[in-house]
Design an enzyme around this catalytic site. Structure first.
Site, PDB file in Angstrom:
ATOM      1  N   GLY A 278      -9.173  -3.265  -2.482  1.00  8.56           N
ATOM      2  CA  GLY A 278     -10.001  -4.406  -2.115  1.00  8.56           C
ATOM      3  C   GLY A 278     -11.465  -4.193  -2.424  1.00  8.56           C
ATOM      4  O   GLY A 278     -12.155  -5.093  -2.926  1.00  8.56           O
TER       5      GLY A 278
ATOM      6  N   GLY B 167       0.793  -1.216   0.000  1.00 10.10           N
ATOM      7  CA  GLY B 167       0.000   0.000   0.000  1.00 10.10           C
ATOM      8  C   GLY B 167       0.826   1.267   0.000  1.00 10.10           C
ATOM      9  O   GLY B 167       0.481   2.241  -0.665  1.00 10.10           O
TER      10      GLY B 167
ATOM     11  N   ALA C 147      -4.644   2.625   0.382  1.00  9.75           N
ATOM     12  CA  ALA C 147      -4.634   2.084  -0.976  1.00  9.75           C
ATOM     13  C   ALA C 147      -5.137   0.643  -0.999  1.00  9.75           C
ATOM     14  O   ALA C 147      -5.894   0.244  -1.895  1.00  9.75           O
ATOM     15  CB  ALA C 147      -3.226   2.160  -1.564  1.00  9.75           C
ATOM     16  N   ASP C 148      -4.717  -0.160  -0.020  1.00  7.47           N
ATOM     17  CA  ASP C 148      -5.155  -1.551   0.026  1.00  7.47           C
ATOM     18  C   ASP C 148      -6.667  -1.658   0.159  1.00  7.47           C
ATOM     19  O   ASP C 148      -7.306  -2.485  -0.490  1.00  7.47           O
ATOM     20  CB  ASP C 148      -4.504  -2.263   1.215  1.00  7.47           C
ATOM     21  CG  ASP C 148      -3.002  -2.337   1.097  1.00  7.47           C
ATOM     22  OD1 ASP C 148      -2.508  -3.333   0.548  1.00  7.47           O
ATOM     23  OD2 ASP C 148      -2.323  -1.413   1.556  1.00  7.47           O
ATOM     24  N   SER C 149      -7.232  -0.824   1.018  1.00  8.21           N
ATOM     25  CA  SER C 149      -8.676  -0.885   1.249  1.00  8.21           C
ATOM     26  C   SER C 149      -9.448  -0.513  -0.008  1.00  8.21           C
ATOM     27  O   SER C 149     -10.422  -1.194  -0.388  1.00  8.21           O
ATOM     28  CB  SER C 149      -9.063   0.048   2.395  1.00  8.21           C
ATOM     29  OG  SER C 149      -8.473  -0.357   3.601  1.00  8.21           O
TER      30      SER C 149
END
Length: 388
Positions: free
Chosen positions: A179, A146, A174-176
């Site tokens: 996802g 991220g 960023a990961d969220s």
């Protein structure tokens, strides 16, 4: 209401998902699908499990972040480094609707379980792939987390104040977003499958959803050559907007992001004539005089306690909010009714609250968050169910 009956009501009821992803982004996708009724089976290394189990903060050895993303999933232990383990995954993939993976591009192909192989066994399979830079392009083989996405996308460069360094967020931003975007792509592929019977391959790069969100700065640069810098709590596009401190030391936000709200804010401040002032009459001129306008608004807020300011702003229908910390959110009746859910079934954590689904569907009450799986807890159960 039991877990099975709640799951049966979900829009994704009956959808089976095999989650090969680890850490944050891919498991977020799995949680999004599980939130709306999918049965998500999480494949973990039989020994170490998902590295996210080691994340802090922890309580009694239980990672809170892992619990939030993986509650309600079933865990099976498979060693993907072994030929037998990869063969088992291939057999399982033939019996599910979705496979989520987050290995570096090319790794599944090296293992002999790439999309073409899995699709030959299961033409309707949706393979959702989350990686740092995507499955194509010069950077496809680069590793990425991220932080790399938040810096490479341009977000960190515009986040912060002019006098501070570029700043990454203190959470998996960023990961969220990646996802959630992966879950949307999966849902679209499942819709296509419902019409054509054909599966698909969904390709999510960690940086792309975040770059989309800040895309105005790219249009601005290509149109005018202007490189957007850091502006603190302002947007650089509307004024007055920001975070302000009241006389009691508490903070609140105001977003006068259109003409009507700006007019109502000036009225709430007891300064209705400001909307006729050539310096403040339109958003364009307000932006030209933003520093002095922010000073005026800031001084008005600073002269009164936060509760008094918010009451006046609410009366005049000005968009505003107190700046909440975790204790404020948990105590707030709105969030308690609509957003926060109880995560149960973890002796290590006890009774805790976590945000529930990111959206609401009239026909579905939402899932229970009951039980954080141990590594491989459901291996025999799942293998008997899918491969018997």
């Amino acid at each position: 209401m039991g877990e099975g009956s709640q799951r049966a009501q979900g829009p994704l009821a009956g959808v089976r998902v095999l989650e090969l992803g680890t850490m944050y982004a891919a498991p977020t996708c799995g949680r999004m699908l599980r939130d709306f009724g999918a049965d998500v089976v999480k494949v973990e290394d039989p020994g170490a499990g998902d590295y996210a189990r080691q994340w802090t903060p922890m309580k009694n050895g239980q990672s809170m972040g892992f619990a939030r993303l993986n509650s309600g999933k079933r865990s099976i232990g498979i060693d993907l480094r072994s030929a037998a383990g990869r063969d088992l995954v291939r057999r399982l993939a033939a019996r599910v609707d979705v496979v989520i993976e987050s290995f570096r591009p090319g790794r599944l192909e090296e293992w002999g379980i790439g999309y073409d192989v899995l699709r030959a066994d299961n033409p309707g399979l949706v393979l959702t792939r989350v990686s740092g830079f995507g499955q194509t392009g010069p950077y496809r083989e680069r590793p990425g987390f991220g932080t790399v996405a938040e810096t490479g996308s341009g977000f960190a460069f515009i986040n912060g104040w002019p006098e501070t360094p570029p700043t990454s967020p203190p959470f998996g931003f960023a990961d969220s977003i990646a996802g959630i975007s992966a879950a949307m792509g999966t849902a679209m592929a499942l819709y296509r499958k419902s019409r054509t019977g054909e599966g698909d391959e969904v390709d999510i790069a960690l940086y792309e959803p975040l770059m989309f969100i800040i895309g105005d700065m790219l249009i601005n640069y290509t149109a005018t050559g202007t490189v957007q810098g850091r502006v603190g709590n302002g947007t650089g596009s509307a004024s007055p907007r920001g975070v302000y401190q009241a006389s009691d030391g508490k903070w609140l936000s105001i977003a006068a992001s259109n003409q009507g709200i700006a007019k109502r804010l000036f009225e709430a401040m007891g300064r209705p004539e400001m909307i006729e002032d050539p310096r403040y009459a339109t958003n364009a001129v307000r932006m030209e005089h933003n520093d002095e306008l922010q000073g005026i608004v800031g001084a008005w807020v600073a002269a009164r306690p936060r509760a008094e300011i918010l009451a006046v702003l609410d009366k005049f229908e000005v968009v505003c909010s107190q700046v909440n910390d975790a204790s404020d959110i948990v105590a707030d009746p709105h969030f308690g009714e609509r957003t926060l859910v109880e995560l149960t079934g973890s002796e290590a954590l006890g009774r805790v609250l976590t945000p529930g689904p990111v959206l609401h569907v009239r026909s579905y009450d939402g899932p229970r968050y009951d039980g954080v799986p141990a590594i491989g807890q459901h291996t025999r159960e799942v293998l008997d169910e899918l491969l018997r």
